[in-house]
Design an enzyme around this catalytic site. Sequence first.
Site, PDB file in Angstrom:
ATOM      1  N   TRP A 129      77.290  23.579  79.023  1.00  0.00           N
ATOM      2  CA  TRP A 129      76.749  23.059  77.769  1.00  0.00           C
ATOM      3  C   TRP A 129      77.794  22.108  77.228  1.00  0.00           C
ATOM      4  O   TRP A 129      78.865  22.522  76.793  1.00  0.00           O
ATOM      5  CB  TRP A 129      76.525  24.196  76.786  1.00  0.00           C
ATOM      6  CG  TRP A 129      75.864  23.778  75.505  1.00  0.00           C
ATOM      7  CD1 TRP A 129      74.530  23.760  75.231  1.00  0.00           C
ATOM      8  CD2 TRP A 129      76.512  23.320  74.300  1.00  0.00           C
ATOM      9  NE1 TRP A 129      74.312  23.319  73.952  1.00  0.00           N
ATOM     10  CE2 TRP A 129      75.500  23.035  73.349  1.00  0.00           C
ATOM     11  CE3 TRP A 129      77.836  23.115  73.936  1.00  0.00           C
ATOM     12  CZ2 TRP A 129      75.776  22.569  72.077  1.00  0.00           C
ATOM     13  CZ3 TRP A 129      78.117  22.646  72.666  1.00  0.00           C
ATOM     14  CH2 TRP A 129      77.083  22.377  71.747  1.00  0.00           C
ATOM     15  N   LYS A 164      73.401  29.668  73.744  1.00  0.00           N
ATOM     16  CA  LYS A 164      73.318  30.998  73.140  1.00  0.00           C
ATOM     17  C   LYS A 164      74.626  31.420  72.478  1.00  0.00           C
ATOM     18  O   LYS A 164      74.622  31.945  71.382  1.00  0.00           O
ATOM     19  CB  LYS A 164      72.928  31.999  74.238  1.00  0.00           C
ATOM     20  CG  LYS A 164      72.695  33.406  73.746  1.00  0.00           C
ATOM     21  CD  LYS A 164      71.411  33.514  72.980  1.00  0.00           C
ATOM     22  CE  LYS A 164      71.149  34.909  72.453  1.00  0.00           C
ATOM     23  NZ  LYS A 164      70.187  34.867  71.341  1.00  0.00           N
ATOM     24  N   GLU A 187      64.507  25.464  65.463  1.00  0.00           N
ATOM     25  CA  GLU A 187      65.247  25.467  66.720  1.00  0.00           C
ATOM     26  C   GLU A 187      64.366  25.491  67.960  1.00  0.00           C
ATOM     27  O   GLU A 187      64.756  24.948  68.981  1.00  0.00           O
ATOM     28  CB  GLU A 187      66.309  26.569  66.762  1.00  0.00           C
ATOM     29  CG  GLU A 187      65.774  27.967  66.739  1.00  0.00           C
ATOM     30  CD  GLU A 187      66.883  29.012  66.727  1.00  0.00           C
ATOM     31  OE1 GLU A 187      67.975  28.758  67.230  1.00  0.00           O
ATOM     32  OE2 GLU A 187      66.619  30.117  66.202  1.00  0.00           O
ATOM     33  N   CYS A 246      79.245  27.216  78.005  1.00  0.00           N
ATOM     34  CA  CYS A 246      79.151  27.512  79.427  1.00  0.00           C
ATOM     35  C   CYS A 246      79.135  28.982  79.835  1.00  0.00           C
ATOM     36  O   CYS A 246      79.624  29.843  79.149  1.00  0.00           O
ATOM     37  CB  CYS A 246      80.299  26.875  80.176  1.00  0.00           C
ATOM     38  SG  CYS A 246      80.685  25.243  79.629  1.00  0.00           S
ATOM     39  N   ASN A 249      85.546  27.383  80.891  1.00  0.00           N
ATOM     40  CA  ASN A 249      84.795  27.482  79.647  1.00  0.00           C
ATOM     41  C   ASN A 249      85.808  27.402  78.509  1.00  0.00           C
ATOM     42  O   ASN A 249      86.779  28.149  78.526  1.00  0.00           O
ATOM     43  CB  ASN A 249      84.058  28.835  79.641  1.00  0.00           C
ATOM     44  CG  ASN A 249      83.449  29.156  78.294  1.00  0.00           C
ATOM     45  OD1 ASN A 249      83.256  28.282  77.465  1.00  0.00           O
ATOM     46  ND2 ASN A 249      83.149  30.424  78.078  1.00  0.00           N
ATOM     47  N   GLY A 250      85.613  26.499  77.570  1.00  0.00           N
ATOM     48  CA  GLY A 250      86.539  26.371  76.438  1.00  0.00           C
ATOM     49  C   GLY A 250      86.910  24.923  76.209  1.00  0.00           C
ATOM     50  O   GLY A 250      86.218  24.011  76.654  1.00  0.00           O
ATOM     51  N   GLU A 261      65.390  32.493  57.716  1.00  0.00           N
ATOM     52  CA  GLU A 261      65.337  32.824  59.147  1.00  0.00           C
ATOM     53  C   GLU A 261      64.053  32.281  59.784  1.00  0.00           C
ATOM     54  O   GLU A 261      64.074  31.738  60.889  1.00  0.00           O
ATOM     55  CB  GLU A 261      65.449  34.352  59.323  1.00  0.00           C
ATOM     56  CG  GLU A 261      65.207  34.883  60.723  1.00  0.00           C
ATOM     57  CD  GLU A 261      66.174  34.364  61.777  1.00  0.00           C
ATOM     58  OE1 GLU A 261      67.126  33.646  61.443  1.00  0.00           O
ATOM     59  OE2 GLU A 261      65.948  34.665  62.969  1.00  0.00           O
ATOM     60  N   HIS A 299      62.991  24.025  40.459  1.00  0.00           N
ATOM     61  CA  HIS A 299      64.247  23.303  40.230  1.00  0.00           C
ATOM     62  C   HIS A 299      64.405  22.141  41.203  1.00  0.00           C
ATOM     63  O   HIS A 299      65.495  21.598  41.337  1.00  0.00           O
ATOM     64  CB  HIS A 299      65.426  24.274  40.327  1.00  0.00           C
ATOM     65  CG  HIS A 299      65.328  25.383  39.325  1.00  0.00           C
ATOM     66  ND1 HIS A 299      65.629  25.207  37.996  1.00  0.00           N
ATOM     67  CD2 HIS A 299      64.887  26.663  39.449  1.00  0.00           C
ATOM     68  CE1 HIS A 299      65.409  26.342  37.344  1.00  0.00           C
ATOM     69  NE2 HIS A 299      64.951  27.246  38.209  1.00  0.00           N
ATOM     70  N   ARG A 302      73.622  30.364  78.193  1.00  0.00           N
ATOM     71  CA  ARG A 302      74.867  29.899  77.567  1.00  0.00           C
ATOM     72  C   ARG A 302      75.012  28.385  77.617  1.00  0.00           C
ATOM     73  O   ARG A 302      75.870  27.825  76.935  1.00  0.00           O
ATOM     74  CB  ARG A 302      76.064  30.531  78.278  1.00  0.00           C
ATOM     75  CG  ARG A 302      76.071  32.037  78.216  1.00  0.00           C
ATOM     76  CD  ARG A 302      77.246  32.572  78.968  1.00  0.00           C
ATOM     77  NE  ARG A 302      78.472  32.387  78.222  1.00  0.00           N
ATOM     78  CZ  ARG A 302      79.044  33.299  77.464  1.00  0.00           C
ATOM     79  NH1 ARG A 302      78.510  34.479  77.367  1.00  0.00           N
ATOM     80  NH2 ARG A 302      80.146  33.051  76.810  1.00  0.00           N
ATOM     81  N   LYS A 347      63.931  29.563  62.880  1.00  0.00           N
ATOM     82  CA  LYS A 347      63.221  29.772  64.153  1.00  0.00           C
ATOM     83  C   LYS A 347      62.360  28.562  64.485  1.00  0.00           C
ATOM     84  O   LYS A 347      62.328  28.099  65.615  1.00  0.00           O
ATOM     85  CB  LYS A 347      62.326  31.023  64.105  1.00  0.00           C
ATOM     86  CG  LYS A 347      63.004  32.369  64.097  1.00  0.00           C
ATOM     87  CD  LYS A 347      63.695  32.748  65.378  1.00  0.00           C
ATOM     88  CE  LYS A 347      65.112  32.298  65.417  1.00  0.00           C
ATOM     89  NZ  LYS A 347      66.162  33.125  64.978  1.00  0.00           N
TER      90      LYS A 347
HETATM   91  C1  F6R Z   1      69.481  31.387  65.935  1.00  0.00           C
HETATM   92  C2  F6R Z   1      70.682  31.858  66.604  1.00  0.00           C
HETATM   93  C3  F6R Z   1      72.007  31.461  66.049  1.00  0.00           C
HETATM   94  C4  F6R Z   1      72.979  32.641  66.135  1.00  0.00           C
HETATM   95  C5  F6R Z   1      74.384  32.189  65.718  1.00  0.00           C
HETATM   96  C6  F6R Z   1      75.377  33.340  65.741  1.00  0.00           C
HETATM   97  O1  F6R Z   1      68.339  31.847  66.557  1.00  0.00           O
HETATM   98  O2  F6R Z   1      70.618  32.538  67.598  1.00  0.00           O
HETATM   99  O3  F6R Z   1      71.893  30.984  64.752  1.00  0.00           O
HETATM  100  O4  F6R Z   1      72.517  33.666  65.312  1.00  0.00           O
HETATM  101  O5  F6R Z   1      74.827  31.178  66.576  1.00  0.00           O
HETATM  102  O6  F6R Z   1      75.489  33.867  67.023  1.00  0.00           O
HETATM  103  P1  F6R Z   1      76.101  35.304  67.261  1.00  0.00           P
HETATM  104  O7  F6R Z   1      75.217  36.294  66.615  1.00  0.00           O
HETATM  105  O8  F6R Z   1      76.160  35.458  68.754  1.00  0.00           O
HETATM  106  O9  F6R Z   1      77.466  35.293  66.624  1.00  0.00           O
END
Ligand code: F6R
Length: 644
Positions: A81, A639, A521, A5, A107-108, A514, A537, A33, A518
């Site tokens: 969220w 996020k 997600e 949130c 939030n929490g 990575e 393997h 968020r 991408k």
């Molecule tokens: C992927 C992504 C997540 C964050 C992860 C850590 O695109 O954004 O995998 O990298 O949740 O988040 P932070 O960097 O905010 O600790």
Amino acid sequence: MFSMCGIVGHVSSEDSTRSEDVVMGGLARLEYRGYDSAGIAVGSSTGMTVVKAVGKLENLKAELATAGDLSGRGAIGHTRWATHGQPTTANAHPHTSLDGDLVLVHNGIIENAQTLRTSLQAEGYKFVSDTDTEVVVHLLAREFLADDEEGDRFGREVEIHGVPQDARGTAGALARAMNRVMRWIDGTFTLLAMHAEAPGVIVAARRSSPLVIGLGEGENYLGSDALAFCEHTHDALEVGQDQLVVVTATDVTVADIDGNQVQPKKLTVDFTHDRASKDGWPTYMEKEIHEQPRAIADTLADRLDSEGYLTLDELRIPAQVLRTVDKMVIVACGTAAYAGQVARYAIEHWCRIPVEVELAHEFRYRDPVVTEKTLVVAISQSGETMDTIMAIRHAREQGAKVVAVVNTPGSTISRESDAVLLTHAGPEIAVASTKAFTAQITATYILGLYLAQVRGNKFIDEIQDYLDKLAEIPHKVETVLSRAETVRQTARMLAQETSVIYLGRHVGFPVALEGALKLKEIAYIHAEGFAAGELKHGPIALIEDGQVVIIIVPTPRRPQLHRKVVSNIQEVRARGARTIVIAEDGDNSVDDYADVVFRVPPTPTLYAPLLSVIPLQIFACELATAKELDVDQPRNLAKSVTVE
Ligand code: F6R
């Protein structure tokens, strides 16, 4: 039941629509968020109005358009969220007391919510939602009403010093009630509460969830992070652990759990509103991909003293302590952890220190070997990832020193670490991380070179040489970006794929991981990254006619490494794979085995991830766009992962 949130609050001294505008603007910037549902409460001299809506913020805006005049002198808002409980209007915040006078956003996670709920129900409180937050609003209302009564259910009454007097003493009573509730509830929280009797007062509290205060002229702000109010003020205050805040239009009081006033740390919000807007780009993700030259350059800027030595002003760990370090552990999650995996290759090579990279949530439960000689590096864009926070707390308890590589000044991780190295990527709004990744690699490289300097592994001219080459990266990233159209065309052609495999070796391996993340997600395509050497393997069994495989090829100036990856391309090609290859300009050895080649300028091996990841970001972004998906706010994600 619990949420990550975004939270916003605003107070002024007169009824106007300013509070609604500020809170809605703040929610729009915090929507990354969480975006399951949203709500706002506006308090005016005539009462409290609450409007909530399921889904994106647009739905709340539509509700507000028909809600009539929402003038007020205070407002609190929330974008949610949820992990448990449907995203329904009833579960959306703000939550309201039975008499409708008290409103609360949270939030929490309240860990003892169930016990408290049962006892409140026994007292006759009726619940209308499945949330843990509703427990808090009822507790707070009960304690607010009991303020004048004898005795304290919580054992002792704490006077909150410095709270401004309002005509009915509401601010003081609400602050005392909040203090009692804080001592009663377990778990993590940022809470913002407002009462109809004093609509120009917000009482807030935080424990292990984020909260920042923004200071205005005749008005003040609260937010989960400074993005919430960056368009209105650059002056902010950090709120510490277990602190309570009372904010009016002209006063800000911060007190500890014993009611003693504390002087909060000042924070300058250095990003402008433009950096937090789309600025003409169709999505934040595209904008942020294109901001990478600047993010890398800004992260590199001002790191040398007049004699050419690398100086890290923010690094508050003495050089003699850094010289005793015998092991490094990088803790992070997701993309940040992949940046850590890239950093390991460079730091071990430059500093000859063993480096482990561990997912923060695994680290903590493994009983890791951590001593006073271990340097823990926590990498986090948001600085609020709960798994990473718990990992650094655990590491510090074992005596390790923690350096935080974070993008958000004043965040929990930066406050709880021994030293901070900031990535200057600017606010990252798209849920999928892009510019934070390249800025994190850059910052950890600076850290590695600094350690090499302090520990005497490299001479000053060698370090200078590494830095000079790093300084060329922003320009090379520009070049890669200028070639985006080939990547976009390829992505559009592959919009119907259901599986993509990514292969890389050495530093190319975390880049493969990575790239696959991408695609998963934002394009919801099953994607896997493998170390190319691992292919035989097991994973090669997945290759069948038409399988798309993306291979990151190292520079031909590392012939052994290069040769092996080219063989891997041939192996998958021989089994029918369609291959997309990322290779250096002039490396024609791949041409015969590639359906498409994405070219990157020649660069030293260790810096290659800063270039090779760019086409992978563009590829995922374009593919998700072709599938008409919400690139910035992919389903099920948020996020900042502020719960474990
Ligand atoms: C992927 C992504 C997540 C964050 C992860 C850590 O695109 O954004 O995998 O990298 O949740 O988040 P932070 O960097 O905010 O600790």
